[in-house]
Design a protein around this motif. Structure first.
Motif, PDB file in Angstrom:
ATOM      1  N   ALA A 287      21.614 -60.301 -23.870  1.00  0.00           N
ATOM      2  CA  ALA A 287      21.400 -58.903 -24.254  1.00  0.00           C
ATOM      3  C   ALA A 287      20.631 -58.794 -25.568  1.00  0.00           C
ATOM      4  O   ALA A 287      21.212 -58.662 -26.651  1.00  0.00           O
ATOM      5  CB  ALA A 287      22.699 -58.119 -24.321  1.00  0.00           C
ATOM      6  N   MET A 288      19.312 -58.862 -25.473  1.00  0.00           N
ATOM      7  CA  MET A 288      18.451 -58.720 -26.646  1.00  0.00           C
ATOM      8  C   MET A 288      18.567 -57.324 -27.237  1.00  0.00           C
ATOM      9  O   MET A 288      18.580 -56.327 -26.521  1.00  0.00           O
ATOM     10  CB  MET A 288      16.987 -58.973 -26.246  1.00  0.00           C
ATOM     11  N   ASP A 289      18.627 -57.263 -28.560  1.00  0.00           N
ATOM     12  CA  ASP A 289      18.690 -55.973 -29.252  1.00  0.00           C
ATOM     13  C   ASP A 289      17.270 -55.417 -29.380  1.00  0.00           C
ATOM     14  O   ASP A 289      16.539 -55.745 -30.311  1.00  0.00           O
ATOM     15  CB  ASP A 289      19.328 -56.145 -30.626  1.00  0.00           C
ATOM     16  N   GLY A 290      16.897 -54.553 -28.453  1.00  0.00           N
ATOM     17  CA  GLY A 290      15.559 -53.982 -28.461  1.00  0.00           C
ATOM     18  C   GLY A 290      15.279 -53.126 -29.677  1.00  0.00           C
ATOM     19  O   GLY A 290      14.123 -52.980 -30.085  1.00  0.00           O
ATOM     20  N   LEU A 291      16.330 -52.563 -30.292  1.00  0.00           N
ATOM     21  CA  LEU A 291      16.137 -51.733 -31.484  1.00  0.00           C
ATOM     22  C   LEU A 291      15.824 -52.565 -32.717  1.00  0.00           C
ATOM     23  O   LEU A 291      15.322 -52.034 -33.708  1.00  0.00           O
ATOM     24  CB  LEU A 291      17.381 -50.879 -31.743  1.00  0.00           C
ATOM     25  N   ASP A 292      16.143 -53.854 -32.673  1.00  0.00           N
ATOM     26  CA  ASP A 292      15.802 -54.744 -33.774  1.00  0.00           C
ATOM     27  C   ASP A 292      14.435 -55.380 -33.550  1.00  0.00           C
ATOM     28  O   ASP A 292      13.664 -55.578 -34.485  1.00  0.00           O
ATOM     29  CB  ASP A 292      16.873 -55.828 -33.926  1.00  0.00           C
TER      30      ASP A 292
END
Length: 411
Positions: free
Chosen positions: A49-54
Protein backbone atom coordinates in the motif's frame (compact mmCIF):
# COMPACT_ATOMS: atom_id res chain seq x y z
CA UNK A 1 25.24 -48.47 -1.81
CA UNK A 2 22.89 -48.24 -4.77
CA UNK A 3 20.99 -44.95 -4.97
CA UNK A 4 17.57 -45.03 -6.61
CA UNK A 5 16.68 -41.80 -8.40
CA UNK A 6 13.09 -40.80 -9.12
CA UNK A 7 11.36 -37.46 -9.74
CA UNK A 8 10.86 -36.69 -6.05
CA UNK A 9 14.41 -37.68 -5.28
CA UNK A 10 15.69 -35.47 -8.08
CA UNK A 11 13.76 -32.46 -6.83
CA UNK A 12 15.03 -33.01 -3.28
CA UNK A 13 18.61 -33.51 -4.42
CA UNK A 14 18.69 -31.12 -7.35
CA UNK A 15 21.77 -29.34 -6.05
CA UNK A 16 23.84 -32.41 -6.95
CA UNK A 17 23.28 -31.46 -10.56
CA UNK A 18 24.00 -27.78 -9.93
CA UNK A 19 20.39 -26.56 -9.94
CA UNK A 20 17.56 -26.29 -7.47
CA UNK A 21 13.83 -26.80 -7.44
CA UNK A 22 13.50 -23.02 -7.53
CA UNK A 23 14.65 -23.16 -11.15
CA UNK A 24 11.45 -24.93 -12.14
CA UNK A 25 8.45 -22.77 -13.07
CA UNK A 26 6.38 -23.36 -9.94
CA UNK A 27 6.38 -19.91 -8.32
CA UNK A 28 5.99 -16.66 -10.22
CA UNK A 29 6.88 -13.10 -9.37
CA UNK A 30 7.29 -11.89 -12.93
CA UNK A 31 6.09 -13.25 -16.24
CA UNK A 32 6.81 -12.49 -19.88
CA UNK A 33 4.56 -13.29 -22.80
CA UNK A 34 4.80 -12.82 -26.55
CA UNK A 35 1.80 -11.19 -28.23
CA UNK A 36 0.71 -10.15 -31.75
CA UNK A 37 1.23 -6.40 -31.39
CA UNK A 38 4.26 -4.15 -31.41
CA UNK A 39 3.88 -2.16 -28.18
CA UNK A 40 5.11 -3.31 -24.77
CA UNK A 41 3.22 -3.31 -21.45
CA UNK A 42 4.95 -3.50 -18.05
CA UNK A 43 2.75 -3.80 -14.95
CA UNK A 44 4.24 -3.44 -11.47
CA UNK A 45 2.36 -4.31 -8.27
CA UNK A 46 3.56 -2.15 -5.37
CA UNK A 47 2.90 -4.47 -2.44
CA UNK A 48 2.18 -2.99 0.96
CA UNK A 49 0.00 0.00 0.00
CA UNK A 50 2.07 2.90 -1.34
CA UNK A 51 1.22 6.28 0.17
CA UNK A 52 0.24 8.20 -2.94
CA UNK A 53 -0.10 11.42 -0.93
CA UNK A 54 3.59 11.24 -0.05
CA UNK A 55 4.83 10.19 -3.48
CA UNK A 56 2.79 12.78 -5.40
CA UNK A 57 2.17 15.48 -2.81
CA UNK A 58 -0.82 17.84 -3.14
CA UNK A 59 1.01 20.78 -1.62
CA UNK A 60 -1.47 23.15 -3.26
CA UNK A 61 -4.24 21.82 -1.01
CA UNK A 62 -4.28 24.04 2.09
CA UNK A 63 -5.18 21.07 4.34
CA UNK A 64 -2.24 18.89 3.33
CA UNK A 65 0.44 20.25 5.68
CA UNK A 66 -2.02 20.55 8.57
CA UNK A 67 -2.85 16.85 8.33
CA UNK A 68 0.82 15.85 8.14
CA UNK A 69 2.78 18.37 10.20
CA UNK A 70 5.78 16.05 10.72
CA UNK A 71 5.58 13.88 7.62
CA UNK A 72 6.91 14.51 4.13
CA UNK A 73 8.51 17.82 4.92
CA UNK A 74 11.52 17.36 2.62
CA UNK A 75 11.16 19.53 -0.44
CA UNK A 76 10.80 17.63 -3.69
CA UNK A 77 10.73 18.88 -7.27
CA UNK A 78 7.60 20.77 -8.28
CA UNK A 79 5.51 19.11 -10.97
CA UNK A 80 3.33 22.24 -11.25
CA UNK A 81 1.90 24.82 -8.86
CA UNK A 82 -0.19 22.17 -7.05
CA UNK A 83 1.76 18.89 -7.13
CA UNK A 84 5.20 18.08 -5.77
CA UNK A 85 7.14 14.86 -6.39
CA UNK A 86 8.78 13.02 -3.50
CA UNK A 87 12.53 13.79 -3.53
CA UNK A 88 13.19 10.04 -3.62
CA UNK A 89 11.97 10.03 -7.23
CA UNK A 90 13.73 13.21 -8.31
CA UNK A 91 15.88 11.16 -10.68
CA UNK A 92 12.76 10.67 -12.81
CA UNK A 93 12.26 14.38 -13.47
CA UNK A 94 13.91 14.23 -16.94
CA UNK A 95 11.20 11.72 -17.89
CA UNK A 96 8.50 14.06 -16.56
CA UNK A 97 9.93 16.93 -18.59
CA UNK A 98 10.07 14.72 -21.68
CA UNK A 99 6.43 13.66 -21.25
CA UNK A 100 7.44 10.07 -20.38
CA UNK A 101 6.27 10.06 -16.74
CA UNK A 102 2.80 10.65 -15.37
CA UNK A 103 0.61 10.04 -12.35
CA UNK A 104 -3.04 9.34 -11.55
CA UNK A 105 -4.34 10.47 -8.16
CA UNK A 106 -7.36 9.45 -6.05
CA UNK A 107 -7.82 5.98 -7.55
CA UNK A 108 -8.47 2.59 -5.99
CA UNK A 109 -9.90 -0.84 -6.68
CA UNK A 110 -13.53 -1.47 -5.63
CA UNK A 111 -12.18 -2.89 -2.35
CA UNK A 112 -13.55 -0.99 0.64
CA UNK A 113 -13.31 -0.69 4.41
CA UNK A 114 -11.62 -3.97 5.47
CA UNK A 115 -8.11 -2.72 4.64
CA UNK A 116 -6.45 -6.13 4.49
CA UNK A 117 -3.28 -6.35 2.38
CA UNK A 118 -4.12 -9.89 1.31
CA UNK A 119 -7.70 -9.19 0.26
CA UNK A 120 -6.74 -5.88 -1.33
CA UNK A 121 -3.97 -7.44 -3.38
CA UNK A 122 -6.22 -10.33 -4.41
CA UNK A 123 -8.81 -7.90 -5.75
CA UNK A 124 -6.17 -5.75 -7.44
CA UNK A 125 -4.63 -8.70 -9.25
CA UNK A 126 -7.93 -10.40 -10.04
CA UNK A 127 -9.21 -7.13 -11.53
CA UNK A 128 -12.66 -7.74 -10.13
CA UNK A 129 -15.36 -5.96 -8.14
CA UNK A 130 -16.72 -7.00 -4.74
CA UNK A 131 -19.65 -8.82 -6.40
CA UNK A 132 -17.81 -10.38 -9.35
CA UNK A 133 -18.65 -14.03 -10.14
CA UNK A 134 -16.35 -16.60 -8.47
CA UNK A 135 -14.93 -17.78 -11.80
CA UNK A 136 -13.38 -14.33 -12.34
CA UNK A 137 -12.00 -14.10 -8.81
CA UNK A 138 -9.97 -17.27 -9.39
CA UNK A 139 -8.02 -15.80 -12.34
CA UNK A 140 -5.72 -12.81 -12.67
CA UNK A 141 -6.69 -10.04 -15.08
CA UNK A 142 -3.42 -10.26 -16.97
CA UNK A 143 -3.94 -13.98 -17.51
CA UNK A 144 -7.41 -13.26 -18.91
CA UNK A 145 -5.86 -10.62 -21.14
CA UNK A 146 -3.31 -13.13 -22.47
CA UNK A 147 -5.96 -15.79 -22.98
CA UNK A 148 -7.98 -13.40 -25.13
CA UNK A 149 -5.16 -12.27 -27.43
CA UNK A 150 -5.25 -14.14 -30.77
CA UNK A 151 -1.91 -15.80 -31.37
CA UNK A 152 -0.42 -14.82 -28.00
CA UNK A 153 1.91 -17.37 -26.44
CA UNK A 154 3.57 -17.60 -23.09
CA UNK A 155 7.31 -17.29 -23.48
CA UNK A 156 9.70 -16.67 -20.59
CA UNK A 157 9.51 -15.46 -16.99
CA UNK A 158 11.37 -15.24 -13.69
CA UNK A 159 10.71 -14.32 -10.08
CA UNK A 160 12.33 -11.45 -8.15
CA UNK A 161 11.99 -12.98 -4.68
CA UNK A 162 9.69 -15.85 -3.81
CA UNK A 163 6.18 -14.38 -3.96
CA UNK A 164 3.45 -15.53 -6.31
CA UNK A 165 1.71 -13.19 -8.76
CA UNK A 166 -2.04 -13.93 -8.75
CA UNK A 167 -2.38 -11.38 -11.57
CA UNK A 168 -1.03 -14.17 -13.84
CA UNK A 169 -2.98 -17.14 -12.49
CA UNK A 170 -5.41 -18.84 -14.82
CA UNK A 171 -5.56 -21.10 -17.88
CA UNK A 172 -3.10 -19.14 -20.04
CA UNK A 173 0.34 -20.72 -19.52
CA UNK A 174 3.03 -18.72 -17.74
CA UNK A 175 6.65 -19.66 -17.05
CA UNK A 176 8.82 -18.44 -14.17
CA UNK A 177 12.48 -18.04 -13.23
CA UNK A 178 14.37 -16.60 -10.26
CA UNK A 179 17.44 -14.46 -11.03
CA UNK A 180 19.50 -15.85 -8.15
CA UNK A 181 19.08 -19.42 -9.41
CA UNK A 182 22.10 -20.89 -11.13
CA UNK A 183 21.67 -23.72 -13.63
CA UNK A 184 25.08 -25.22 -14.20
CA UNK A 185 24.17 -28.54 -15.81
CA UNK A 186 26.65 -30.67 -17.72
CA UNK A 187 25.63 -32.28 -21.04
CA UNK A 188 25.52 -35.67 -19.29
CA UNK A 189 23.29 -34.32 -16.52
CA UNK A 190 20.99 -32.72 -19.09
CA UNK A 191 20.55 -36.04 -20.90
CA UNK A 192 19.80 -37.72 -17.57
CA UNK A 193 17.24 -35.04 -16.76
CA UNK A 194 15.50 -35.42 -20.11
CA UNK A 195 15.35 -39.22 -19.75
CA UNK A 196 14.13 -38.97 -16.17
CA UNK A 197 11.10 -36.87 -17.14
CA UNK A 198 10.42 -38.44 -20.54
CA UNK A 199 7.28 -40.22 -19.36
CA UNK A 200 5.92 -37.24 -17.41
CA UNK A 201 5.01 -34.43 -19.88
CA UNK A 202 4.45 -31.62 -17.31
CA UNK A 203 7.77 -32.22 -15.57
CA UNK A 204 9.54 -32.84 -18.89
CA UNK A 205 8.30 -29.49 -20.19
CA UNK A 206 9.24 -27.70 -16.95
CA UNK A 207 12.76 -29.10 -16.93
CA UNK A 208 13.25 -28.24 -20.58
CA UNK A 209 12.08 -24.70 -19.97
CA UNK A 210 14.51 -24.23 -17.07
CA UNK A 211 17.42 -25.41 -19.22
CA UNK A 212 16.37 -23.26 -22.17
CA UNK A 213 16.21 -20.20 -19.92
CA UNK A 214 19.75 -20.88 -18.78
CA UNK A 215 20.99 -21.08 -22.36
CA UNK A 216 19.03 -17.96 -23.28
CA UNK A 217 20.64 -15.96 -20.47
CA UNK A 218 24.05 -16.80 -21.89
CA UNK A 219 22.99 -15.48 -25.30
CA UNK A 220 21.38 -12.20 -24.23
CA UNK A 221 22.88 -8.96 -25.59
CA UNK A 222 21.28 -5.97 -23.84
CA UNK A 223 21.36 -2.48 -25.28
CA UNK A 224 23.48 0.16 -23.63
CA UNK A 225 22.11 3.72 -23.27
CA UNK A 226 23.83 4.73 -26.52
CA UNK A 227 21.86 2.09 -28.37
CA UNK A 228 24.77 -0.23 -29.10
CA UNK A 229 24.63 -3.94 -28.34
CA UNK A 230 27.06 -5.22 -25.73
CA UNK A 231 27.71 -8.55 -24.02
CA UNK A 232 25.55 -9.08 -20.92
CA UNK A 233 27.32 -9.38 -17.61
CA UNK A 234 26.04 -12.21 -15.42
CA UNK A 235 23.54 -11.10 -12.75
CA UNK A 236 25.49 -10.10 -9.63
CA UNK A 237 25.75 -12.82 -6.97
CA UNK A 238 23.07 -12.22 -4.35
CA UNK A 239 23.71 -14.80 -1.66
CA UNK A 240 25.30 -13.23 1.40
CA UNK A 241 24.64 -9.62 0.38
CA UNK A 242 23.03 -7.25 2.90
CA UNK A 243 19.32 -6.80 2.17
CA UNK A 244 19.54 -3.34 0.54
CA UNK A 245 22.34 -4.43 -1.81
CA UNK A 246 20.55 -7.70 -2.55
CA UNK A 247 17.37 -5.81 -3.43
CA UNK A 248 19.30 -3.49 -5.77
CA UNK A 249 21.01 -6.48 -7.40
CA UNK A 250 17.64 -8.16 -7.95
CA UNK A 251 16.22 -5.05 -9.59
CA UNK A 252 19.27 -4.77 -11.88
CA UNK A 253 19.12 -8.44 -12.83
CA UNK A 254 15.43 -8.20 -13.62
CA UNK A 255 15.73 -4.97 -15.59
CA UNK A 256 18.57 -6.35 -17.73
CA UNK A 257 16.76 -9.59 -18.48
CA UNK A 258 13.39 -7.90 -19.02
CA UNK A 259 14.82 -5.31 -21.38
CA UNK A 260 16.62 -7.96 -23.42
CA UNK A 261 13.42 -9.99 -23.84
CA UNK A 262 11.23 -6.97 -24.53
CA UNK A 263 13.57 -5.96 -27.34
CA UNK A 264 12.76 -9.31 -28.92
CA UNK A 265 9.38 -11.13 -28.98
CA UNK A 266 8.19 -10.45 -25.44
CA UNK A 267 5.40 -7.89 -25.19
CA UNK A 268 3.93 -8.10 -21.67
CA UNK A 269 5.72 -8.16 -18.30
CA UNK A 270 4.39 -8.25 -14.73
CA UNK A 271 6.32 -8.07 -11.48
CA UNK A 272 6.00 -6.74 -7.96
CA UNK A 273 8.04 -4.56 -5.61
CA UNK A 274 7.42 -4.84 -1.87
CA UNK A 275 8.17 -2.60 1.10
CA UNK A 276 5.42 0.06 0.94
CA UNK A 277 3.74 -0.63 4.32
CA UNK A 278 4.90 2.48 6.19
CA UNK A 279 3.14 2.45 9.57
CA UNK A 280 6.06 4.05 11.42
CA UNK A 281 8.91 6.38 10.50
CA UNK A 282 7.59 6.81 7.00
CA UNK A 283 10.09 9.51 6.00
CA UNK A 284 12.86 6.92 6.17
CA UNK A 285 10.87 3.75 5.46
CA UNK A 286 9.53 4.90 2.10
CA UNK A 287 12.90 5.89 0.67
CA UNK A 288 14.13 2.35 0.03
CA UNK A 289 11.14 1.20 -2.08
CA UNK A 290 11.15 4.54 -3.89
CA UNK A 291 14.83 4.06 -4.74
CA UNK A 292 14.11 0.57 -6.11
CA UNK A 293 11.20 1.87 -8.18
CA UNK A 294 13.28 4.70 -9.61
CA UNK A 295 16.11 2.26 -10.34
CA UNK A 296 13.76 -0.13 -12.12
CA UNK A 297 12.27 2.56 -14.36
CA UNK A 298 15.62 4.11 -15.29
CA UNK A 299 17.33 0.77 -15.95
CA UNK A 300 14.41 -0.41 -18.06
CA UNK A 301 14.55 2.79 -20.10
CA UNK A 302 18.32 2.42 -20.61
CA UNK A 303 18.10 -1.25 -21.45
CA UNK A 304 15.15 -0.95 -23.83
CA UNK A 305 16.82 1.63 -26.04
CA UNK A 306 14.48 2.60 -28.92
CA UNK A 307 11.87 0.09 -27.69
CA UNK A 308 11.20 2.44 -24.76
CA UNK A 309 9.26 4.59 -27.24
CA UNK A 310 6.79 1.70 -27.68
CA UNK A 311 6.50 0.93 -23.97
CA UNK A 312 3.87 1.74 -21.33
CA UNK A 313 4.78 1.13 -17.68
CA UNK A 314 2.09 1.25 -15.00
CA UNK A 315 2.57 0.78 -11.25
CA UNK A 316 -0.42 0.17 -8.98
CA UNK A 317 -0.97 -0.66 -5.32
CA UNK A 318 -3.72 -2.42 -3.34
CA UNK A 319 -4.98 0.75 -1.60
CA UNK A 320 -3.77 4.10 -0.35
CA UNK A 321 -2.99 5.22 3.18
CA UNK A 322 -4.63 7.44 5.75
CA UNK A 323 -4.60 11.17 5.13
CA UNK A 324 -3.50 11.98 8.69
CA UNK A 325 -0.13 10.90 10.03
CA UNK A 326 -0.31 8.57 13.03
CA UNK A 327 1.48 8.79 16.37
CA UNK A 328 4.60 7.05 15.06
CA UNK A 329 5.07 9.45 12.13
CA UNK A 330 3.68 6.94 9.68
CA UNK A 331 0.37 6.28 7.98
CA UNK A 332 -2.13 3.43 8.26
CA UNK A 333 -4.17 1.50 5.71
CA UNK A 334 -6.49 3.73 3.71
CA UNK A 335 -8.52 3.75 0.51
CA UNK A 336 -7.72 6.21 -2.29
CA UNK A 337 -4.18 6.11 -3.64
CA UNK A 338 -2.09 6.87 -6.71
CA UNK A 339 -0.75 5.16 -9.83
CA UNK A 340 2.49 5.82 -11.70
CA UNK A 341 2.84 5.66 -15.48
CA UNK A 342 5.98 5.86 -17.57
CA UNK A 343 7.32 5.03 -21.00
CA UNK A 344 7.62 6.55 -24.42
CA UNK A 345 4.15 5.30 -25.35
CA UNK A 346 2.35 7.26 -22.63
CA UNK A 347 1.31 10.91 -22.67
CA UNK A 348 3.01 12.01 -19.48
CA UNK A 349 3.88 15.29 -17.88
CA UNK A 350 0.46 15.34 -16.19
CA UNK A 351 -1.23 14.34 -12.94
CA UNK A 352 -4.58 12.87 -13.95
CA UNK A 353 -7.61 12.15 -11.80
CA UNK A 354 -10.35 14.19 -10.18
CA UNK A 355 -8.99 15.67 -6.96
CA UNK A 356 -11.56 15.23 -4.13
CA UNK A 357 -9.94 17.58 -1.61
CA UNK A 358 -8.71 16.99 1.92
CA UNK A 359 -11.31 18.84 3.96
CA UNK A 360 -13.08 16.91 6.71
CA UNK A 361 -16.23 16.53 4.64
CA UNK A 362 -14.17 15.41 1.61
CA UNK A 363 -12.56 12.38 3.25
CA UNK A 364 -13.74 8.80 2.86
CA UNK A 365 -14.92 7.42 6.23
CA UNK A 366 -13.50 10.56 7.81
CA UNK A 367 -9.92 9.32 7.41
CA UNK A 368 -8.98 8.41 3.82
CA UNK A 369 -8.53 10.06 0.46
CA UNK A 370 -11.82 9.57 -1.34
CA UNK A 371 -11.32 7.56 -4.55
CA UNK A 372 -12.75 9.25 -7.62
CA UNK A 373 -11.36 6.78 -10.15
CA UNK A 374 -10.76 3.05 -10.62
CA UNK A 375 -7.26 1.61 -11.11
CA UNK A 376 -8.80 -0.97 -13.45
CA UNK A 377 -10.05 1.78 -15.75
CA UNK A 378 -6.57 3.26 -15.99
CA UNK A 379 -5.10 -0.13 -16.88
CA UNK A 380 -7.93 -0.81 -19.35
CA UNK A 381 -7.40 2.48 -21.20
CA UNK A 382 -3.67 1.81 -21.43
CA UNK A 383 -4.36 -1.65 -22.86
CA UNK A 384 -6.98 -0.25 -25.24
CA UNK A 385 -4.53 2.34 -26.51
CA UNK A 386 -1.60 -0.05 -26.85
CA UNK A 387 -3.33 -3.10 -28.27
CA UNK A 388 -6.58 -1.81 -29.74
CA UNK A 389 -8.66 -4.25 -27.70
CA UNK A 390 -12.38 -3.50 -27.79
CA UNK A 391 -13.84 -1.72 -24.75
CA UNK A 392 -16.53 -4.36 -24.40
CA UNK A 393 -13.96 -7.14 -24.16
CA UNK A 394 -12.05 -5.22 -21.52
CA UNK A 395 -15.13 -4.32 -19.46
CA UNK A 396 -16.68 -7.79 -19.62
CA UNK A 397 -13.80 -10.23 -20.01
CA UNK A 398 -10.61 -8.76 -18.58
CA UNK A 399 -12.12 -6.49 -15.90
CA UNK A 400 -15.65 -7.84 -15.36
CA UNK A 401 -18.20 -5.23 -14.36
CA UNK A 402 -15.91 -2.27 -15.05
CA UNK A 403 -17.21 1.00 -16.45
CA UNK A 404 -14.16 2.48 -18.17
CA UNK A 405 -15.73 5.94 -18.33
CA UNK A 406 -14.18 8.67 -20.47
CA UNK A 407 -10.84 8.08 -22.14
CA UNK A 408 -8.22 10.05 -20.11
CA UNK A 409 -5.76 9.92 -23.01
CA UNK A 410 -2.96 8.19 -21.13
CA UNK A 411 -1.66 6.52 -24.30
Amino acid sequence: MTQHLNRRGFLRGGLALGCSAAAFPLISHATFAAAPFDHRLIVVILRGAMDGLDVIRPVGDRNFRQLRPELGQGEGPALDNFWQLHPGLSGLMPLWQAGELGFVQAVSTPYRDQRSHFDGQDMLEAGTAMDSPPEFRRDGWMNRLLAGLPGARSETAFAVGREALPILSGPAPAQRWAPETEMRVSPQARRLLEQLYEADPPFHSAAGTALELTEMLNDLEPMDPAGESEAMMAPPPMMGLPEPEKANAEVSAFAAFAAARLREDTRIVALSLAGWDTHAGQDNAIRRPLARLEQLILELKAGLGPVWNKTAFIAMTEFGRTVRQNGTKGTDHGTGGAMITAGGAIRGGRVLGQWPGLGDSDLYAGRDLTPTGDVRAVAAWVIHGLMGIDKGALQNGVFPGLDMGTNPGIV
